[in-house]
Design an enzyme around this catalytic site. Structure first.
Site, PDB file in Angstrom:
ATOM      1  N   ILE A  67       0.956  -1.181  -0.045  1.00  0.00           N
ATOM      2  CA  ILE A  67      -0.255   0.129  -0.006  1.00  0.00           C
ATOM      3  C   ILE A  67       0.976   1.335  -0.005  1.00  0.00           C
ATOM      4  O   ILE A  67       0.182   2.184  -0.135  1.00  0.00           O
ATOM      5  CB  ILE A  67      -1.195  -0.206   1.562  1.00  0.00           C
ATOM      6  CG1 ILE A  67      -0.479   0.244   2.419  1.00  0.00           C
ATOM      7  CG2 ILE A  67      -1.762  -0.770   1.397  1.00  0.00           C
ATOM      8  CD1 ILE A  67      -0.682   0.616   3.483  1.00  0.00           C
ATOM      9  N   THR A  77      14.017   2.642   1.457  1.00  0.00           N
ATOM     10  CA  THR A  77      12.294   2.715   1.921  1.00  0.00           C
ATOM     11  C   THR A  77      11.523   2.508   2.627  1.00  0.00           C
ATOM     12  O   THR A  77      10.907   3.117   3.356  1.00  0.00           O
ATOM     13  CB  THR A  77      11.924   1.585   0.833  1.00  0.00           C
ATOM     14  OG1 THR A  77      12.622   0.521   1.752  1.00  0.00           O
ATOM     15  CG2 THR A  77      11.659   1.928  -0.584  1.00  0.00           C
ATOM     16  N   GLU A 115       3.162   1.746  11.209  1.00  0.00           N
ATOM     17  CA  GLU A 115       2.503   2.437  12.483  1.00  0.00           C
ATOM     18  C   GLU A 115       3.210   3.407  13.307  1.00  0.00           C
ATOM     19  O   GLU A 115       2.613   4.179  13.888  1.00  0.00           O
ATOM     20  CB  GLU A 115       1.993   1.229  13.637  1.00  0.00           C
ATOM     21  CG  GLU A 115       1.022  -0.170  12.531  1.00  0.00           C
ATOM     22  CD  GLU A 115       0.087   0.189  11.480  1.00  0.00           C
ATOM     23  OE1 GLU A 115      -0.978   1.633  11.472  1.00  0.00           O
ATOM     24  OE2 GLU A 115      -0.522  -1.251  10.917  1.00  0.00           O
TER      25      GLU A 115
END
Lengths: 745, 335
Positions: free
Chosen positions: A476, A641, A712
């Site tokens: 995502i 990343t 998160e």
């Protein structure tokens, strides 16, 4: 346990393997598949918050150019997996996902009530505007503050003996009252929406009466496959779900939402492939949100700064038909060494759609409150906020009384503080001015629980020695394919260019959805194990060829070659091994899951953020001018990343702290901020230089690659750090997000 | 979006004839606002008259004034040397508005005619007197944090507080109001000039009307007469994020100073009324005075005496006061 880092400095990082495709238009997103015979659907949504539909006047829409169907509860097919409808309709029991077009009942404003299918998108939009729906209104309740008294223990908790959301108490409940220094305060976060730039979209294609393919924006193709198979009573393998690229989701794609079912239903009814793309306004009521949450925190400490008591109570809003529970108060049990802790979690059902997980669900909410409160207490104690946290550092998990599998939060604090220059911070608010602006410095801790789920991966070596690795995992945005490529490259000693990673298709080996920062620990471990197995197969095959490879377990890999031992100078190329054995390819599938170590250790990611803000004294405008974020998430698989993911988390945190707020007019139970002109997310000018640091120490108790997941924790604590910096700048403590100019002048 | 007919006139005169002959038809230039309104069903003109290729893009200085064609792009105006040198306030205001991409499409004329961004105006399911006269003002008893605090003024009269409390969204128009710009308009009855103060309407009995334009009229240019404000002008925009947000409050302040004293002063406010709000008395209050924070505070508070907050925007009274002080200080060069 320290071992050589996988990936530092950054110049050895892999560039995003699909980056070029993404920026050049080569990546195909869910709404972009060119399917023959495709038709277009547009949803009509309710304009009342509670009641029922009394009539749907669709003749004009049906007669409009290009229209194939207007589907509603009046003419919808029977969805075989759903229970028979009741006559008259009865309101759903709590725990029932909203069934689209099921009956005339309205549970929230924005609920889908009809869908127009037409030859072109424009025709469908126009016809949708012609559908006239009349309602019988009932009085609705959407205002959290006015209904706060109705908050209750979630039914989920009442029904389950062992829910983590149960009331929790350790130590002495009276500790807080007797504390030498204490603070008590209420913190509020408003409803906030994920609003990824790519709207949710689906193309539903019935390949045959009992065979369905959907190109659907989501975060878990296997979960969507399972739920669609169940709804339409199809064998799992007859449903295929494709989501190779996802333009952001932040949690909005974890569940299967009503619009997905609506498109599948429509495709069945019009016997054509149907495309449905949600409008930006519809995104506010279709795919969940971070719930409005009110928290009360009490913190007590001894005069020398030892925490003696924590009370943390949180109430989040949910819908009338489902409960959404999140970890709002849970961090307060584990983050600091405190003998007495009490937490309570409640839900307030309102006439709204169901909230869902949004980046750092619960933790980002709860840690805004806890870390603001820690700052308040540090100030009351006249202690440096970082010293205060260090003084209450938990050397083991105080909630579960278990050792941490690994914890380098102290190193995070030290590194972050040094890079930020924290020691120069003045404790007194309003101490620093620059260019007519008040300058403030704040910090906050962060933590996020470790999640690892069973996952499979298949590694297939081709005759030329290149490898295709496959798993039904998702990307995502974090760069899953890049990280997995890097893992495979590392294990197999192969150049990353010789590896292709495939994801986002339900026909691939089982993997969990992308959520809870679980992808690297779950799928990364499976890829690791599959590639290890492949390496062992290659070594066994090499053993058939040459005696030196028969020693067992000594083989090493470099540059696509197998060596008998570390010092061996002559390698056997993978291509030669396959050629010798007349193999066109060599395939292994690995499955990886957690062992008993989960019960022996407490596993978390940790981190901290340091923030500088400037506040216009006259205008109340807050600008974040510098951020240093530091995380301990075990092994960093691919620095480049990972860094992007941390930056994205901080940007999300800036939005959460300073601008994101979905405002409802409670007279109508309807959002009045349902576009990007009124629902503000950070623009470039709101994003300062963000420095990202990692401790990069593997946690080998967590999983075979020692990595704990980052998505998160990147946002958890950011809002608290910003609010704390605003206090340091202005002397004003803002406990109700977002921190907009009106609250500071 | 409702189907519509597309017309493409060759001359200004032909455009005006088309508009006159086709009631309900609308001119379209950059389309950065109208297309949104059409997509949402708020505007549904049966015919669109595309004026983009008409020769109204020129920016030039003639005699005593800067003349800017109505089709000049916001971005071109903002970086035009003559504008930056002679009317920096206008350039600043333009750059404070929208985003780079929008400024590259949006025209001066379109900016003058853009409609309010009030959420109730934009949502067909909610009441709005501007969109649907007589349906009520949704914002008045609802969410009105960003709404107006100034209503009546300067002899316009006939104001009904409840008809519409939306604010005009433009930044450019706030600067143009302070600079006493003329709007050049061409129509069936020929060309006329309208002063900025008379261009937009306050929210009177007809909140559906934003301006005093007559049917068929086409904006062709704006004219800013030379002035001595270039050295001491400042556009301050206070907003909820650093860029790409409408003003909570904005201030266009222009001073003419000599020998440490103020000899002329103009000010207009954005985000506070149905039109750019001109602070008429400021010249009287500042003329001949030496600039100081105390003076500016008094001057700001004076104008705010006639402000009136709704339920959620009381903060705007203090914020506007503060913004006036800050803008005046910057304009005057005192810190």
């Amino acid at each position: 346990m320290k071992r050589q880092s996988w990936d530092n400095p950054s110049d050895t990082s892999l560039t995003r393997v699909d980056g070029a495709a993404k920026v050049s238009g080569g990546a195909t997103y869910s709404a972009e598949y060119a399917i023959p015979e495709l038709v277009h659907a547009v949803l009509v949504t309710s304009t009342i918050a509670k009641g029922s539909i009394t009539a749907i006047e669709a003749h004009e829409a049906e007669a409009a150019p290009g229209v194939l169907a207007v589907i509603s509860h009046l003419n919808v097919m029977t969805v075989p997996g759903w229970p028979a409808k009741k006559q008259p309709a009865e309101r759903a029991q709590v725990g029932t996902a909203l069934r689209v077009f099921y009956d005339p009942l309205i549970y929230f404003d924005g609920q889908p009530v009809a869908m127009v299918v037409a030859g072109t998108h424009e025709q469908a939009v126009h016809a949708a505007s012609l559908v006239c729906v009349t309602y019988r209104k009932e009085s609705h309740q959407t205002d959290f503050e006015k209904n706060a008294g109705k908050a209750a223990v979630p039914l989920n908790v009442q029904r389950s003996g062992n829910s983590p959301f149960k009331d929790y108490e350790r130590g002495d409940a009276a500790a807080l009252r007797q504390a030498e220094v204490k603070i008590e305060a209420e913190y509020i976060i408003p409803t906030q929406h994920h609003q990824p730039l790519e709207p949710h979209a689906i193309i539903a294609v019935w390949e045959a009466d009992d065979k369905l393919t959907v190109y659907d924006k989501n975060q878990g193709v296997k979960s969507v496959q399972g739920q669609l198979a169940q709804a339409f009573k199809l064998p799992r393998e007859n449903v295929q779900v494709v989501a190779r690229y996802v333009g952001g989701a932040f949690g909005s794609g974890i569940r299967v939402w009503p619009h997905t079912l609506a498109a599948v239903i429509a495709a069945k009814q019009v016997k054509r492939p149907v495309k449905l793309v949600l409008g930006r306004d519809q995104m506010f009521t279709s795919v969940g949100y971070r719930p409005y949450t009110v928290q009360k925190i009490g913190l007590g400490a001894s005069a020398d700064g030892r925490l003696t008591g924590i009370v943390h109570e949180g109430t989040g809003q949910t819908s009338m038909y489902e409960e959404h529970l999140e970890r709002t108060v849970l961090a307060s049990r584990a983050l600091y060494a405190c003998p007495s802790v009490l937490t309570r979690y409640r839900l307030l059902p309102l006439d709204v759609n169901t909230p869902t997980w949004m980046r750092g669900p619960g933790d980002a909410t709860g840690m805004f409150a806890l870390e603001s409160a820690m700052d308040e207490l540090a100030f009351a104690l006249k202690m440096d906020p970082l010293d205060f946290r260090l003084k209450n550092y938990a050397e083991s998990d105080p909630e579960r009384n278990l050792p941490w599998s690994a914890k380098s939060l102290r190193e995070c604090y030290e590194l972050g503080a040094e890079k930020f220059g924290w020691k120069n911070r003045m404790q007194a608010p309003r101490s620093v001015r620059q260019n007519g602006m008040l300058v403030g410095y704040g910090m906050a801790s962060s933590l996020y629980g470790f999640h690892r789920h069973p996952s499979k991966a298949r590694a297939v070596m081709q005759a030329d020695g290149s490898v295709v690795v496959q798993s039904a995992t998702m990307d995502i945005g974090p760069g899953t394919g890049t990280a997995m490529t890097r893992i495979a490259a590392k294990v197999l000693g192969l150049n990353a260019k010789k590896i292709r990673f495939e994801l986002g298709h339900s026909a691939l080996p089982d993997a969990p959805g992308q959520n809870g920062s679980s992808t690297i620990p779950s799928v990364g471990s499976a890829v690791h194990d599959a590639c290890e197995a492949l390496k062992n197969r290659l070594a066994a095959l090499a053993g058939d060829m040459e005696a030196r490879f028969r020693s067992g377990g000594q083989a090493v890999v470099r540059n696509g070659q197998l060596f008998a031992s570390e010092g061996d100078k002559d390698g056997l190329s993978y291509a030669d091994i396959l050629k010798h054995h007349h193999l066109n390819e060599l395939e292994v599938t690995g499955e990886s899951k957690q062992g008993a170590e989960r019960d022996q250790y407490s596993m978390y990611s940790f981190g901290c953020h340091f923030v500088e803000v400037q506040v216009g004294e006259l205008t109340g405008e807050v600008r974040v001018t510098r951020v240093v974020t530091c995380a301990d998430v075990g092994t960093i698989i691919n620095y480049k990343t990972a860094r992007s993911q941390s930056i994205g988390g901080v940007v999300g945190g800036i939005g959460m702290a300073l601008m994101e707020e979905s405002v409802m007019d409670h007279r109508f139970g309807r959002y009045v901020t349902s576009d990007f002109a009124s629902y503000h997310i950070p623009v470039h000018a709101d994003v300062p230089p963000i420095e990202v640091y990692y401790i990069d120490k593997p946690d080998m108790l967590a999983d075979p690659i020692g990595s704990k997941g980052l998505g998160e924790i990147a946002i958890v604590g950011v809002a608290g750090a910003i609010a704390n910096a605003v206090f340091n700048a202005t002397g004003k403590r803002i406990r109700h997000l977002p921190i907009t100019p009106d609250k500071l002048i | 979006m409702k189907p519509f007919q597309y017309l493409r006139p060759k001359t200004v005169q032909e455009a005006i004839s088309m508009a006159t002959d086709n009631p309900g038809a609308q001119y379209i230039a950059g389309g950065t606002n109208l297309v949104d309104l059409m997509k949402r069903g708020i505007a549904s003109p049966p015919k669109l008259i595309d004026i983009n290729h008409l020769p109204l893009k020129k920016i030039e200085h003639r005699y005593d004034r800067l003349r800017i064609g109505a089709l000049a792009l916001n971005s071109d105006v903002a970086r035009h040397k003559g504008v930056v040198a002679r009317q920096p306030l206008l350039a600043q205001a333009l750059l404070a508005g929208a985003s780079g991409q929008l400024r590259n499409m949006a025209t001066v004329g379109g900016n003058l005619l853009q409609r309010t961004r009030c959420s109730y105006f934009y949502d067909l399911a909610l009441p709005c007197n501007k969109r649907q006269p007589g349906s009520g003002c949704g914002a008045e008893g609802g969410v009105n944090r960003t709404h107006a605090i100034f209503f009546a003024g300067n002899g316009f009269g006939g104001y009904e507080a409840s008809s519409c409390i939306a604010v005009h969204p433009s930044d450019m128009c706030v600067a143009l109001t302070a600079l006493e710009t003329n709007v050049v308009v061409n129509g069936p009855e020929g060309e006329r000039r309208v002063m900025m103060k008379d261009f937009h309407r306050l929210s009177t009995q007809q909140p559906e009307l934003d301006t005093y334009l007559r049917p068929g009229e086409l904006l062709t240019a704006i004219e800013v007469v030379d002035n001595a404000f270039a050295k001491h002008s400042h556009y301050l925009k206070v907003r909820d994020r650093a860029s790409y947000a409408f003003a909570l409050v904005s201030v266009a302040a222009a001073l003419q100073m000599d020998g440490g004293r103020i000899w002329d002063a103009r000010m207009a406010l954005g985000g506070v009324a149905h039109k750019p709000w001109r602070y008429w008395a400021i010249d009287l209050m500042l003329r001949g005075q030496a600039p100081s924070e105390k003076l500016f505070q008094e001057v700001a508070e004076h104008e705010m005496q006639s402000a009136e907050a709704t339920a959620q925007n009381a903060f705007k009274i203090k914020l506007t006061t503060n913004a006036m002080v800050a803008a005046l200080k910057t304009a005057a060069g005192i810190s």
